[in-house]
Design a protein around this motif. Structure first.
Motif, PDB file in Angstrom:
ATOM      1  N   ILE A   1      51.770  88.049   0.326  1.00  0.00           N
ATOM      2  CA  ILE A   1      52.044  86.794  -0.370  1.00  0.00           C
ATOM      3  C   ILE A   1      53.554  86.606  -0.562  1.00  0.00           C
ATOM      4  O   ILE A   1      54.086  85.508  -0.375  1.00  0.00           O
ATOM      5  N   ALA A   2      54.237  87.671  -0.892  1.00  0.00           N
ATOM      6  CA  ALA A   2      55.691  87.597  -1.036  1.00  0.00           C
ATOM      7  C   ALA A   2      56.340  87.239   0.298  1.00  0.00           C
ATOM      8  O   ALA A   2      57.308  86.472   0.343  1.00  0.00           O
ATOM      9  N   ARG A   3      55.791  87.780   1.373  1.00  0.00           N
ATOM     10  CA  ARG A   3      56.324  87.468   2.707  1.00  0.00           C
ATOM     11  C   ARG A   3      56.125  85.991   3.036  1.00  0.00           C
ATOM     12  O   ARG A   3      57.019  85.342   3.584  1.00  0.00           O
ATOM     13  N   ILE A   4      54.963  85.450   2.686  1.00  0.00           N
ATOM     14  CA  ILE A   4      54.707  84.023   2.907  1.00  0.00           C
ATOM     15  C   ILE A   4      55.706  83.186   2.121  1.00  0.00           C
ATOM     16  O   ILE A   4      56.294  82.235   2.644  1.00  0.00           O
ATOM     17  N   ARG A   5      55.908  83.524   0.870  1.00  0.00           N
ATOM     18  CA  ARG A   5      56.848  82.774   0.036  1.00  0.00           C
ATOM     19  C   ARG A   5      58.262  82.833   0.595  1.00  0.00           C
ATOM     20  O   ARG A   5      58.985  81.842   0.615  1.00  0.00           O
ATOM     21  N   GLU A   6      58.656  84.018   1.038  1.00  0.00           N
ATOM     22  CA  GLU A   6      60.003  84.200   1.585  1.00  0.00           C
ATOM     23  C   GLU A   6      60.204  83.384   2.857  1.00  0.00           C
ATOM     24  O   GLU A   6      61.217  82.701   3.014  1.00  0.00           O
ATOM     25  N   THR A   7      59.239  83.434   3.757  1.00  0.00           N
ATOM     26  CA  THR A   7      59.383  82.691   5.010  1.00  0.00           C
ATOM     27  C   THR A   7      59.278  81.183   4.777  1.00  0.00           C
ATOM     28  O   THR A   7      59.937  80.404   5.463  1.00  0.00           O
ATOM     29  N   LYS A   8      58.476  80.783   3.804  1.00  0.00           N
ATOM     30  CA  LYS A   8      58.380  79.358   3.474  1.00  0.00           C
ATOM     31  C   LYS A   8      59.720  78.840   2.944  1.00  0.00           C
ATOM     32  O   LYS A   8      60.180  77.754   3.321  1.00  0.00           O
ATOM     33  N   THR A   9      60.367  79.621   2.102  1.00  0.00           N
ATOM     34  CA  THR A   9      61.678  79.238   1.576  1.00  0.00           C
ATOM     35  C   THR A   9      62.698  79.145   2.710  1.00  0.00           C
ATOM     36  O   THR A   9      63.487  78.196   2.766  1.00  0.00           O
TER      37      THR A   9
ATOM     38  N   ALA B   1      65.966  75.828   6.332  1.00  0.00           N
ATOM     39  CA  ALA B   1      66.338  75.479   7.701  1.00  0.00           C
ATOM     40  C   ALA B   1      66.067  73.997   7.975  1.00  0.00           C
ATOM     41  O   ALA B   1      66.885  73.323   8.610  1.00  0.00           O
ATOM     42  N   ALA B   2      64.953  73.485   7.489  1.00  0.00           N
ATOM     43  CA  ALA B   2      64.628  72.075   7.691  1.00  0.00           C
ATOM     44  C   ALA B   2      65.653  71.184   6.987  1.00  0.00           C
ATOM     45  O   ALA B   2      66.078  70.161   7.541  1.00  0.00           O
TER      46      ALA B   2
END
Length: 74
Positions: free
Chosen positions: A4-12, A17-18
């Motif tokens: 879950i932390a990895r998902i949050r990190e990559t989402k941020t 980037a966007a």
């Protein structure tokens, strides 16, 4: 790393980037690069490029040309 932390990190990272990508698009329009050129390079439709630029305070191309003295003589 917790999944879950990895998902949050990559989402941020994706969101950052966007935002940088959209800022670059707006800067290109502000610099009077033709919208069709920006659209081709970004992979977005020209109307979407215009919307991104307007959301970041860039006036439409006609107004920019008028303000900067780059009005088309035709």
């Amino acid at each position: 790393m917790d999944p879950i932390a990895r998902i949050r990190e990559t989402k941020t990272a994706r969101d950052d980037a966007a935002e940088a990508f959209h800022t670059a698009i707006a800067d290109a329009v502000r610099a009077l690069v033709p919208v069709e050129t920006v659209a081709a390079e970004s992979g977005y439709h020209r109307n979407h490029v215009g919307r991104i630029a307007r959301e970041r305070g860039v006036p439409d191309a006609r107004t920019l040309r008028r303000k900067t003295g780059h009005e088309d003589p035709s």
